[in-house]
Motif scaffolding. Structure first.
Motif, PDB file in Angstrom:
ATOM      1  N   LEU A 201      -6.616 -30.092  -7.127  1.00  0.00           N
ATOM      2  CA  LEU A 201      -7.742 -29.200  -7.378  1.00  0.00           C
ATOM      3  C   LEU A 201      -9.069 -29.804  -6.939  1.00  0.00           C
ATOM      4  CD1 LEU A 201      -6.613 -28.132 -10.966  1.00  0.00           C
ATOM      5  CD2 LEU A 201      -6.298 -26.842  -8.858  1.00  0.00           C
TER       6      LEU A 201
ATOM      7  N   GLY B   2     -11.710 -26.818 -11.051  1.00  0.00           N
ATOM      8  CA  GLY B   2     -10.324 -27.131 -11.349  1.00  0.00           C
ATOM      9  C   GLY B   2      -9.946 -26.747 -12.760  1.00  0.00           C
TER      10      GLY B   2
ATOM     11  N   LYS C 209      -7.155 -22.178  -7.813  1.00  0.00           N
ATOM     12  CA  LYS C 209      -7.697 -23.382  -8.425  1.00  0.00           C
ATOM     13  C   LYS C 209      -7.199 -23.582  -9.855  1.00  0.00           C
ATOM     14  CE  LYS C 209     -10.115 -25.371  -5.208  1.00  0.00           C
ATOM     15  NZ  LYS C 209      -9.771 -26.742  -4.758  1.00  0.00           N
TER      16      LYS C 209
END
Length: 390
Positions: free
Chosen positions: A386, A119, A157
């Protein structure tokens, strides 16, 4: 079950913050870090060295200094910074990295993508020197920084957090970020319990106090503030014009300390320097001012002033107009217009009832839109997009 797999399942979530100063992390993101810690998340801080690193550690957070120079253009030095970040990310193995300011978004995002972090969150508060300035240096750097941002923020992401719709339009129109991956969160939030109004008597003795609190950059409207102060003093108004903040030696458009001293000696302003307890200072203030043309995100000083129930005079510019509704909780004036600034201040100074109504409206807006608890939850929602297990 292997030991590695067991550790992967049981270890707490880890979020890594990276900013261009340890002062920023302490003053603007410490509350978010504490909120995450209460949820069982480990938070690690990264920034260039500085005295606030020790303060972060005293608050119970690990802090890692990195050799980052905000104004550096030395390719070897910049490559060394990127390499250091890659090594840190490889060692720490965070679930999410959260980068603040454009340079950190670029270097942190590139390092995170190379390492394969799950993330990646970039937070940009305003367009900054490279995109806001018309100087030759900013113009030269802009195309390169745009490409680097595209690389750093690419991929499903990655998320980009912006603070106002103007910046959103600018980033999307420049093809820097996919609009599907951009989220609007208005600032870092404010503790509305700590920043709260106090009752002031309209017949209180002494001069009224006006405050401009900001990094001492010319783009913050410092010159316009000085000119407006001179106008009102010439007209006989008994007003103390306070200037809070220090020169920013990391920015080429910083006001020099010698100039501040000149204004002080001329009796135009009262410099108060770096303010440790802004909530306490605001208790003595009557009007907050920010005549900025900097391309702000959402100015923290104005959010704090609104929460403290102060009328505000600021510019009709990105970020500033997201806090002030003209005529409701303050006045919006054109950028670089000291005459309009002085006139707006005059109206509030001469009408205590108006000042009171504006302060009440600002407090209501701060509670509804800028309370830090709202900002924390919106930030956690971005993280969950994420890494759903958060």
């Amino acid at each position: 079950m292997s030991g590695d797999y067991k550790n992967m399942v049981t270890r707490p979530m880890k979020v890594l913050f990276f900013a261009n100063t340890e002062w920023y992390l302490f003053n603007f993101r410490l509350a978010l870090a504490k909120h995450l810690r209460k949820r069982g998340v480990e938070v690690v801080m990264i920034s260039p060295p500085g005295p606030y690193g020790k303060k972060l550690e005293e608050e119970g957070f690990r802090w890692i200094p990195v050799p980052m120079a905000r104004r550096s253009l030395n390719p070897l030095r910049e490559a060394w910074l990127l390499w250091k970040l890659i090594r840190i990310y490889q060692t720490e193995k965070p679930d999410i990295v959260h980068h603040f300011t454009i340079k950190c978004v670029v270097y942190g995002g590139l390092a995170a993508r190379l390492v394969g972090i799950k993330g990646i969150v970039g937070a940009v508060a305003g367009m900054g020197f490279v995109f806001a300035s018309s100087s030759a240096l900013a113009t030269m750097l802009r195309p390169m920084v745009r490409v680097l941002l595209q690389l750093a923020l690419g991929g499903k992401k990655c998320r980009l957090i912006l603070q106002n719709p103007d910046d959103l339009n600018a980033f999307v129109s420049a093809s820097i970020a996919d609009p599907a991956n951009v989220r609007l969160i208005p600032g870092s939030g404010v503790n509305t319990d700590r920043f709260s109004p106090i009752l002031k008597s309209s017949a209180s003795e002494g001069s009224k106090k006006v405050l401009l609190a900001a990094r001492l950059l010319w783009e913050k409207g410092i010159a316009e503030y000085i000119e407006a102060a001179q106008q009102l003093k010439t007209l006989g108004y008994s007003v103390d014009f306070l200037l809070a903040g220090e020169p920013d030696m990391g920015n080429p458009n910083s006001v020099q300390q010698e100039q501040v001293e000149t204004w002080k000696q001329a009796g135009i302003i009262k410099p108060v320097g770096h303010v440790v307890d802004m909530a306490e200072l605001l208790k003595s203030i009557d009007i907050m001012v920010l005549p900025s043309f900097y391309r702000e995100g959402v100015p923290r000083s104005l959010i704090e002033a609104a929460a403290a129930g102060l009328p505000i005079v600021t510019t009709d510019a990105p970020g500033c107009r997201d806090i002030v509704e003209n005529g409701v909780n303050g006045f919006l004036v054109p950028v670089r217009d000291s005459n309009a600034l002085a006139e707006a201040l005059r109206k509030i100074l001469e009408d205590p009832a108006l000042a009171s109504r504006m302060g009440e409206a600002g407090r209501s807006k701060a509670l509804a839109e800028f309370d830090e608890r709202l900002v924390f939850e919106k930030t956690v929602e971005v993280y969950r997009e994420l890494v759903p297990k958060l």
